[in-house]
Design an enzyme around this catalytic site. Structure first.
Site, PDB file in Angstrom:
ATOM      1  N   ASP A  46     -37.036   0.608 -62.569  1.00 25.81           N
ATOM      2  CA  ASP A  46     -36.803   1.653 -64.156  1.00 25.81           C
ATOM      3  C   ASP A  46     -34.886   1.502 -63.559  1.00 25.81           C
ATOM      4  O   ASP A  46     -34.381   1.575 -62.076  1.00 25.81           O
ATOM      5  CB  ASP A  46     -37.729   2.223 -64.511  1.00 25.81           C
ATOM      6  CG  ASP A  46     -36.809   3.725 -65.061  1.00 25.81           C
ATOM      7  OD1 ASP A  46     -36.175   2.930 -66.281  1.00 25.81           O
ATOM      8  OD2 ASP A  46     -37.312   5.190 -65.503  1.00 25.81           O
TER       9      ASP A  46
ATOM     10  N   ASP B 249     -33.281   5.404 -65.299  1.00 24.25           N
ATOM     11  CA  ASP B 249     -32.964   6.629 -65.158  1.00 24.25           C
ATOM     12  C   ASP B 249     -34.307   7.580 -63.951  1.00 24.25           C
ATOM     13  O   ASP B 249     -35.563   7.244 -64.106  1.00 24.25           O
ATOM     14  CB  ASP B 249     -32.977   7.049 -66.632  1.00 24.25           C
ATOM     15  CG  ASP B 249     -31.863   6.812 -66.971  1.00 24.25           C
ATOM     16  OD1 ASP B 249     -30.675   6.606 -66.595  1.00 24.25           O
ATOM     17  OD2 ASP B 249     -31.934   6.292 -68.645  1.00 24.25           O
TER      18      ASP B 249
ATOM     19  N   GLU C 187     -30.970  12.214 -64.956  1.00 27.11           N
ATOM     20  CA  GLU C 187     -30.917  13.069 -66.134  1.00 27.11           C
ATOM     21  C   GLU C 187     -31.217  14.280 -66.118  1.00 27.11           C
ATOM     22  O   GLU C 187     -30.348  14.831 -67.444  1.00 27.11           O
ATOM     23  CB  GLU C 187     -32.554  13.490 -66.037  1.00 27.11           C
ATOM     24  CG  GLU C 187     -33.533  11.531 -66.394  1.00 27.11           C
ATOM     25  CD  GLU C 187     -32.907  10.798 -67.851  1.00 27.11           C
ATOM     26  OE1 GLU C 187     -32.349  11.677 -68.784  1.00 27.11           O
ATOM     27  OE2 GLU C 187     -34.121  10.049 -68.414  1.00 27.11           O
TER      28      GLU C 187
ATOM     29  N   GLY D 278     -32.532   7.618 -76.043  1.00 32.22           N
ATOM     30  CA  GLY D 278     -31.445   9.150 -76.006  1.00 32.22           C
ATOM     31  C   GLY D 278     -31.451   9.130 -77.673  1.00 32.22           C
ATOM     32  O   GLY D 278     -31.291   9.902 -78.556  1.00 32.22           O
TER      33      GLY D 278
ATOM     34  N   GLU E 290     -33.475   8.091 -79.958  1.00 30.17           N
ATOM     35  CA  GLU E 290     -34.370   8.903 -80.540  1.00 30.17           C
ATOM     36  C   GLU E 290     -34.957  10.128 -80.346  1.00 30.17           C
ATOM     37  O   GLU E 290     -35.046  11.420 -80.913  1.00 30.17           O
ATOM     38  CB  GLU E 290     -35.748   7.539 -79.658  1.00 30.17           C
ATOM     39  CG  GLU E 290     -35.857   6.688 -80.180  1.00 30.17           C
ATOM     40  CD  GLU E 290     -35.200   5.418 -79.878  1.00 30.17           C
ATOM     41  OE1 GLU E 290     -35.121   5.030 -80.180  1.00 30.17           O
ATOM     42  OE2 GLU E 290     -34.147   5.755 -78.302  1.00 30.17           O
TER      43      GLU E 290
ATOM     44  N   LYS F 238     -21.530  10.193 -76.059  1.00 29.95           N
ATOM     45  CA  LYS F 238     -22.702  10.022 -74.861  1.00 29.95           C
ATOM     46  C   LYS F 238     -22.697   9.291 -74.176  1.00 29.95           C
ATOM     47  O   LYS F 238     -22.216   9.732 -73.037  1.00 29.95           O
ATOM     48  CB  LYS F 238     -23.595  10.758 -75.338  1.00 29.95           C
ATOM     49  CG  LYS F 238     -24.536  11.007 -74.307  1.00 29.95           C
ATOM     50  CD  LYS F 238     -25.967  10.048 -74.050  1.00 29.95           C
ATOM     51  CE  LYS F 238     -26.157  10.390 -73.246  1.00 29.95           C
ATOM     52  NZ  LYS F 238     -27.043   9.466 -72.210  1.00 29.95           N
TER      53      LYS F 238
ATOM     54  N   SER G 131     -32.140   3.142 -71.653  1.00 29.29           N
ATOM     55  CA  SER G 131     -31.192   3.559 -72.099  1.00 29.29           C
ATOM     56  C   SER G 131     -30.853   2.372 -72.107  1.00 29.29           C
ATOM     57  O   SER G 131     -30.938   1.138 -72.289  1.00 29.29           O
ATOM     58  CB  SER G 131     -30.758   4.493 -70.827  1.00 29.29           C
ATOM     59  OG  SER G 131     -31.410   5.226 -70.227  1.00 29.29           O
TER      60      SER G 131
ATOM     61  N   GLU H 112     -28.074  -0.083 -72.186  1.00 29.03           N
ATOM     62  CA  GLU H 112     -27.201  -1.388 -71.698  1.00 29.03           C
ATOM     63  C   GLU H 112     -26.209  -0.789 -70.753  1.00 29.03           C
ATOM     64  O   GLU H 112     -25.871  -1.296 -68.859  1.00 29.03           O
ATOM     65  CB  GLU H 112     -27.209  -2.979 -72.431  1.00 29.03           C
ATOM     66  CG  GLU H 112     -26.741  -4.020 -71.198  1.00 29.03           C
ATOM     67  CD  GLU H 112     -26.510  -5.386 -71.537  1.00 29.03           C
ATOM     68  OE1 GLU H 112     -26.172  -6.270 -71.433  1.00 29.03           O
ATOM     69  OE2 GLU H 112     -27.064  -5.293 -73.153  1.00 29.03           O
TER      70      GLU H 112
END
Length: 277
Positions: A7, A9, A16, A51, A53, A87, A126, A128
């Site tokens: 994974d 993050d 985070e 993000g 969502e 962002k 997240s 790409e």
């Protein structure tokens, strides 16, 4: 063929708290939005994968009215896409500046696995651009180029805890499920890996250390370093020999073997939540 799938993050870096949260809040300020997430509030938002969502969850009737946002679904979707684009730019700039150091052991384990002929991949919800920025920053551009797979963002219709992204990873890598090991940091990620029938090691992060990881074969504080942070074993579902202060590739190979044993025990109803060390 053996595969190791990270994974992003919370696994590659503690992104985070020190990356995504300040990037969201800077974006909110730039767009003049009446919201700033505290660390506690953002921790709650992490239950929502993705993000865009998380930002969509803001769009209550009151928020839309107070922020003078579009009321139609297409307009709201386009607005959130604009927020997310900015962002991501802020976050990527933060990564490039070196403000998000990699978690202990990640670069070392990745190098060992690549040199041993393992296929490496990243599977993240997240964007790409964000994932590739973190990967290159943590393991280096040369090593990142050797990764066989980077899956991120909206590459699958359902995000974690749905197993879709790991199902796709196994398909793209062409690896047997019993030869693929996932490293995650959250319950959502663990459930996604388990749902795809994959063995999972959890490296608990600052936001997830109190979550339920009973489906993981091994839960550790970090992968550890020989000359830095030492690994603390939190739970050991598979009865793996305790690492000598930091995980090495042989420990991960042992996790794959133990993962098969745990799945067989689970099928027989014999797993009781793991052995506390």
């Amino acid at each position: 063929m053996t595969a190791l799938i990270f994974d992003c993050d919370g696994v590659l870096a503690d992104t985070e708290r020190y990356g995504h949260l300040p990037a969201f809040n800077q974006m909110f300020e730039e767009f003049g939005l009446p919201v700033r997430w505290s660390e506690e509030e953002y921790g709650e938002k992490l239950a929502i994968a993705g993000g865009k969502e998380r930002m969509m969850s803001l769009l209550t009737d009151d928020f839309v009215r107070d922020a003078d946002l579009p009321t139609d679904p297409d307009g709201q979707k386009a607005t959130v896409a604009d927020w997310h684009r900015r962002k991501t730019e802020i976050y990527t700039e933060m990564v490039a500046s070196g403000r998000l150091p990699g978690r202990p052991g990640v670069a070392r384990i990745a190098a060992e696995a690549l040199d041993a002929g393992w296929d490496l991949g990243v599977a993240s919800t997240s964007s790409e651009a964000s994932v590739r920025a973190v990967l290159e920053h943590v393991v280096g551009a040369d090593q990142a180029a050797r990764f066989a797979l980077v899956l991120a963002g909206d590459v699958v219709p359902r995000k974690k805890p749905a197993p879709d992204i790991y199902e796709l990873a196994v398909e793209r890598l062409g690896v047997a499920r019993e030869q693929a090991l996932v490293i995650e940091d959250s319950r959502n990620g663990l459930l996604a890996a388990a749902g795809a029938g994959l063995t999972c090691v959890v490296t608990a992060s600052s936001y997830t250390e109190h979550e339920d990881f009973s489906e993981a074969v091994l839960v550790v504080s970090s992968l550890g370093e020989p000359d830095g942070e030492r690994t603390k074993v939190l739970t050991n579902q598979g009865g793996i020999p305790e690492p000598g202060g930091y995980l090495v590739l042989g420990d991960l190979q042992g996790c794959l073997v133990a993962g098969g044993n745990v799945r067989r025990m689970s099928d027989r109803g014999g797993v009781d939540g793991g052995l506390e060390l």
